[in-house]
Design a protein around this motif. Structure first.
Motif, PDB file in Angstrom:
ATOM      1  N   TYR A 163      11.731  11.720   7.082  1.00 12.23           N
ATOM      2  CA  TYR A 163      10.443  11.855   6.397  1.00 12.23           C
ATOM      3  C   TYR A 163      10.163  10.638   5.523  1.00 12.23           C
ATOM      4  O   TYR A 163       9.058  10.095   5.533  1.00 12.23           O
ATOM      5  CB  TYR A 163      10.437  13.133   5.542  1.00 12.23           C
ATOM      6  N   THR A 164      11.168  10.194   4.777  1.00  9.93           N
ATOM      7  CA  THR A 164      10.994   9.045   3.896  1.00  9.93           C
ATOM      8  C   THR A 164      10.729   7.775   4.699  1.00  9.93           C
ATOM      9  O   THR A 164       9.880   6.956   4.326  1.00  9.93           O
ATOM     10  CB  THR A 164      12.239   8.861   3.015  1.00  9.93           C
ATOM     11  N   VAL A 165      11.426   7.623   5.813  1.00  2.36           N
ATOM     12  CA  VAL A 165      11.223   6.437   6.655  1.00  2.36           C
ATOM     13  C   VAL A 165       9.804   6.436   7.233  1.00  2.36           C
ATOM     14  O   VAL A 165       9.114   5.414   7.202  1.00  2.36           O
ATOM     15  CB  VAL A 165      12.278   6.381   7.777  1.00  2.36           C
ATOM     16  N   MET A 166       9.350   7.570   7.734  1.00  4.26           N
ATOM     17  CA  MET A 166       8.003   7.635   8.309  1.00  4.26           C
ATOM     18  C   MET A 166       6.932   7.485   7.236  1.00  4.26           C
ATOM     19  O   MET A 166       5.880   6.899   7.478  1.00  4.26           O
ATOM     20  CB  MET A 166       7.799   8.960   9.069  1.00  4.26           C
ATOM     21  N   LEU A 167       7.206   7.989   6.042  1.00  2.00           N
ATOM     22  CA  LEU A 167       6.265   7.818   4.942  1.00  2.00           C
ATOM     23  C   LEU A 167       6.106   6.343   4.600  1.00  2.00           C
ATOM     24  O   LEU A 167       4.991   5.858   4.378  1.00  2.00           O
ATOM     25  CB  LEU A 167       6.753   8.599   3.726  1.00  2.00           C
ATOM     26  N   THR A 168       7.216   5.637   4.591  1.00  2.00           N
ATOM     27  CA  THR A 168       7.180   4.201   4.325  1.00  2.00           C
ATOM     28  C   THR A 168       6.391   3.459   5.399  1.00  2.00           C
ATOM     29  O   THR A 168       5.579   2.583   5.099  1.00  2.00           O
ATOM     30  CB  THR A 168       8.609   3.644   4.252  1.00  2.00           C
ATOM     31  N   ILE A 169       6.597   3.835   6.642  1.00  2.00           N
ATOM     32  CA  ILE A 169       5.875   3.184   7.742  1.00  2.00           C
ATOM     33  C   ILE A 169       4.376   3.498   7.651  1.00  2.00           C
ATOM     34  O   ILE A 169       3.534   2.617   7.843  1.00  2.00           O
ATOM     35  CB  ILE A 169       6.452   3.633   9.098  1.00  2.00           C
ATOM     36  N   ASN A 170       4.046   4.739   7.342  1.00  2.00           N
ATOM     37  CA  ASN A 170       2.638   5.120   7.281  1.00  2.00           C
ATOM     38  C   ASN A 170       1.914   4.536   6.082  1.00  2.00           C
ATOM     39  O   ASN A 170       0.680   4.503   6.058  1.00  2.00           O
ATOM     40  CB  ASN A 170       2.498   6.638   7.300  1.00  2.00           C
ATOM     41  N   LEU A 171       2.645   4.093   5.073  1.00  2.00           N
ATOM     42  CA  LEU A 171       2.015   3.476   3.907  1.00  2.00           C
ATOM     43  C   LEU A 171       1.842   1.957   4.074  1.00  2.00           C
ATOM     44  O   LEU A 171       1.330   1.306   3.170  1.00  2.00           O
ATOM     45  CB  LEU A 171       2.838   3.763   2.651  1.00  2.00           C
ATOM     46  N   GLU A 172       2.228   1.417   5.212  1.00  2.00           N
ATOM     47  CA  GLU A 172       2.098  -0.030   5.427  1.00  2.00           C
ATOM     48  C   GLU A 172       0.678  -0.548   5.247  1.00  2.00           C
ATOM     49  O   GLU A 172       0.495  -1.617   4.672  1.00  2.00           O
ATOM     50  CB  GLU A 172       2.645  -0.415   6.797  1.00  2.00           C
ATOM     51  N   PRO A 173      -0.359   0.155   5.711  1.00  2.00           N
ATOM     52  CA  PRO A 173      -1.714  -0.357   5.452  1.00  2.00           C
ATOM     53  C   PRO A 173      -2.023  -0.476   3.964  1.00  2.00           C
ATOM     54  O   PRO A 173      -2.682  -1.425   3.540  1.00  2.00           O
ATOM     55  CB  PRO A 173      -2.623   0.678   6.121  1.00  2.00           C
ATOM     56  N   LEU A 174      -1.527   0.458   3.182  1.00  3.34           N
ATOM     57  CA  LEU A 174      -1.739   0.398   1.741  1.00  3.34           C
ATOM     58  C   LEU A 174      -1.014  -0.799   1.139  1.00  3.34           C
ATOM     59  O   LEU A 174      -1.555  -1.504   0.289  1.00  3.34           O
ATOM     60  CB  LEU A 174      -1.277   1.698   1.093  1.00  3.34           C
ATOM     61  N   TYR A 175       0.214  -1.049   1.602  1.00  6.86           N
ATOM     62  CA  TYR A 175       0.947  -2.238   1.146  1.00  6.86           C
ATOM     63  C   TYR A 175       0.169  -3.506   1.504  1.00  6.86           C
ATOM     64  O   TYR A 175       0.086  -4.441   0.719  1.00  6.86           O
ATOM     65  CB  TYR A 175       2.328  -2.343   1.792  1.00  6.86           C
ATOM     66  N   GLY A 176      -0.375  -3.525   2.708  1.00 10.47           N
ATOM     67  CA  GLY A 176      -1.137  -4.695   3.151  1.00 10.47           C
ATOM     68  C   GLY A 176      -2.379  -4.929   2.314  1.00 10.47           C
ATOM     69  O   GLY A 176      -2.721  -6.064   1.987  1.00 10.47           O
ATOM     70  N   ILE A 177      -3.061  -3.859   1.955  1.00 10.28           N
ATOM     71  CA  ILE A 177      -4.262  -3.986   1.132  1.00 10.28           C
ATOM     72  C   ILE A 177      -3.908  -4.485  -0.262  1.00 10.28           C
ATOM     73  O   ILE A 177      -4.583  -5.359  -0.824  1.00 10.28           O
ATOM     74  CB  ILE A 177      -5.021  -2.646   1.085  1.00 10.28           C
TER      75      ILE A 177
END
Length: 91
Positions: free
Chosen positions: A36-50
């Motif tokens: 769950y934590t790994v997928m959460l990190t991957i799914n937050l990549e657009p936010l990191y990019g912004i």
């Protein structure tokens, strides 16, 4: 024509190696973190990019207030998930 072929070959090698490494590394990380934590990190990549784009490009591009509200909701959910996990471990 040969430059295009050479460029395409280099690009395909680079992309396949980077993709394979990222996949293998994510599986290795799952030994220490929950999926769950790994997928959460991957799914937050657009936010990191912004956030990185705001840092790099400054305030030239303004997002709507709905974007910022959504970003706060997502980040607070992630932080609260970490807090809940800490409290569950102490019990």
């Amino acid at each position: 024509m040969t430059n295009k072929i050479y460029f395409s070959l280099r690009l395909s090698i680079l992309s396949s190696i980077c993709t394979a490494y990222a996949f293998i590394a994510s599986i290795k990380v799952m030994q220490f973190l929950s999926p769950y934590t790994v997928m959460l990190t991957i799914n937050l990549e657009p936010l990191y990019g912004i956030i990185l784009a705001v840092i790099v490009f400054g305030g030239k591009e303004q997002m709507s207030s709905g974007f910022y509200i959504g970003a706060v909701i997502i980040l607070s959910t992630v932080i609260l998930d970490g807090i809940v996990k800490i409290f569950k471990k102490t019990e």
